[in-house]
Design an enzyme around this catalytic site. Structure first.
Site, PDB file in Angstrom:
ATOM      1  N   ARG A  38       4.481 -19.068  -7.950  1.00  0.00           N
ATOM      2  CA  ARG A  38       3.539 -20.023  -8.107  1.00  0.00           C
ATOM      3  C   ARG A  38       3.043 -21.051  -7.922  1.00  0.00           C
ATOM      4  NH1 ARG A  38      -0.169 -13.876  -8.261  1.00  0.00           N
ATOM      5  NH2 ARG A  38       0.034 -13.710  -6.522  1.00  0.00           N
ATOM      6  N   LYS A 200      -0.780   3.961   1.355  1.00  0.00           N
ATOM      7  CA  LYS A 200      -2.106   4.180   2.091  1.00  0.00           C
ATOM      8  C   LYS A 200      -1.860   3.979   3.196  1.00  0.00           C
ATOM      9  CE  LYS A 200      -3.754   5.027  -2.701  1.00  0.00           C
ATOM     10  NZ  LYS A 200      -5.298   4.864  -3.891  1.00  0.00           N
ATOM     11  N   GLY A 354       2.708 -10.124  -1.882  1.00  0.00           N
ATOM     12  CA  GLY A 354       2.295  -8.741  -2.856  1.00  0.00           C
ATOM     13  C   GLY A 354       4.153  -8.427  -3.290  1.00  0.00           C
ATOM     14  N   GLY A 377      -3.744  -9.667  -1.591  1.00  0.00           N
ATOM     15  CA  GLY A 377      -5.509  -9.258  -0.665  1.00  0.00           C
ATOM     16  C   GLY A 377      -5.157 -10.398  -0.205  1.00  0.00           C
TER      17      GLY A 377
END
Length: 398
Positions: A38, A200, A354, A377
């Protein structure tokens, strides 16, 4: 797809103080920075500003501090040091964000120098997008640059606040992320294969829905595959399952059929008798997992099924591991997906942030991917077709 907001190229930065929101949320242990991806991703914008004689003020969050004041474990001091090493630029750090020391450090900053402010989340007003925070931060700069794609989906003080007070533009990283991910869905080269993993269904519902309108093949692995297996009447033992999402899972399979989209689910699984590295394991067919056993990775037949689909793709989008890749024993499926993508030189491969990024880095395959997103996200929200508050707040391109 053309980027619709102004960027640093569209404003005069010479001799100006430029406030930049970067995403320096990197792993730090014992005062040492781990993965520098990053920091490196922010260098093109920072270097451009320095080369154009701007005084550069950088701000970021790191980790999840309580917001009641400084916490040494989450200080950006080691990150500022690492930035200086990686860039060779004149970087200073101030252990203050909204107070007098920060203001003084900003005042004494000269063109061509870089200042890193302390963690914006040491004050809980940041996450609440408090207007006072926005005013203080905006007072530091003549121009605001958002280059933190990883937080562009959050309407927080340092992400959207300064844009209300001073001209606000995108940095190169933000521009590239938004253009690449938007373009991927506007006009992908086909066949377009999307791979979704993670635990999920509820986290990925909007993404799967959008992909069923745009992709030729949707592959689902990871924990969420067991919700699909149970919804179809299979036995899943002690595997992860969101029972209240079973109907929605069946609706997605129906939608895939209606849209002519191939929907691939695991046909076999690596199952274990406990959620630990040294558990007993065996291979079980999907829908035939006994009680006392849980699926923790895709099996060898599934690896081949997924790899064959990836081999024929011209565009691949991947978000989420297909198993518990952090444990060596259950990392094989995720590795096989990464290797299949790397082995297809004809495809445009986009890794959607992620855990997938952590996986391609872990397996040493990052340089074989076309584009690696820095935001999990944010990339998911963009893939869903939802606007990002940080991007919305910027000035429109003429």
């Amino acid at each position: 797809m053309a980027f619709s907001k102004k960027t640093v190229r569209d404003v005069q930065v010479e001799g100006k103080r430029v406030l930049v929101r970067v995403d320096f949320n990197v792993p730090v242990a014992d005062g040492k920075v781990g993965d520098t991806t990053r920091i490196e991703a922010a260098l093109p914008t920072i270097s451009y500003l320095v080369e154009h004689n701007a005084a550069v003020i950088l701000m970021s969050h790191l980790g999840r501090p309580k917001g009641d004041g400084p916490e040494p474990a989450f200080s950006l001091a080691p990150v500022a040091q690492k930035l200086a090493e990686l860039s060779g630029l004149d970087v200073t750090f101030v252990d203050d964000t909204y107070g007098e020391r920060a203001a003084a450090a900003v005042q004494s900053l000269k063109p061509g120098q870089v200042l890193v402010l302390e963690n914006v989340r040491f004050d809980k007003r940041e996450k609440k997008n408090d207007p006072e925070i926005a005013k203080i931060l905006a007072s530091y700069g003549d121009i605001f640059v958002l280059d933190a794609f990883g937080t562009a989906h959050r309407a927080q003080g340092s992400v959207v606040g300064p844009a209300e007070h001073i001209p606000a533009v995108a940095g190169f990283l933000l521009e590239k992320e938004v253009s690449t991910l938007s373009g991927l869905f506007a006009d992908p080269r086909r066949p377009f294969v999307a791979i979704l993993g993670g635990s999920k269904v509820s986290d990925k519902i909007g993404v799967i829905d959008r992909l069923l309108d745009t992709a030729n093949t949707v592959i689902v692995g990871g924990g969420m595959a067991y919700t699909f297996a149970k919804a179809q009447g299979g036995r899943i033992g002690d595997s992860l399952c969101e029972d209240d999402w079973q109907d929605r899972a069946l609706e997605m399979l129906d939608k895939a059929k209606k849209n002519g989209v191939e929907f691939l689910l695991p046909v076999d699984n690596v199952v274990a008798d406990a959620f630990v590295e040294d558990a007993n394991t065996k291979i079980a067919k999907t829908g035939e997992i006994e009680d006392g056993w849980q699926g923790l990775d895709i099996g060898p037949e599934t690896e081949k099924l997924f790899a064959d689909a990836i081999a024929g793709a011209k565009t691949v989008f991947w978000n989420g591991p297909t198993g518990v890749f952090e444990m060596e024993k259950f990392s094989h499926g995720t590795r096989s997906v990464a290797e299949a993508i790397a082995a297809n030189p004809d495809c445009d491969s986009v890794i959607g942030g992620g855990d997938s990024v952590a996986a391609v880095n872990k397996f040493g395959l990052a340089d074989k991917m076309t584009f690696i997103s820095t935001g999990g996200g944010a990339s998911m929200q963009l893939v869903e077709g939802k606007p990002l508050p940080g991007v919305e707040a910027l000035n429109d391109a003429e």
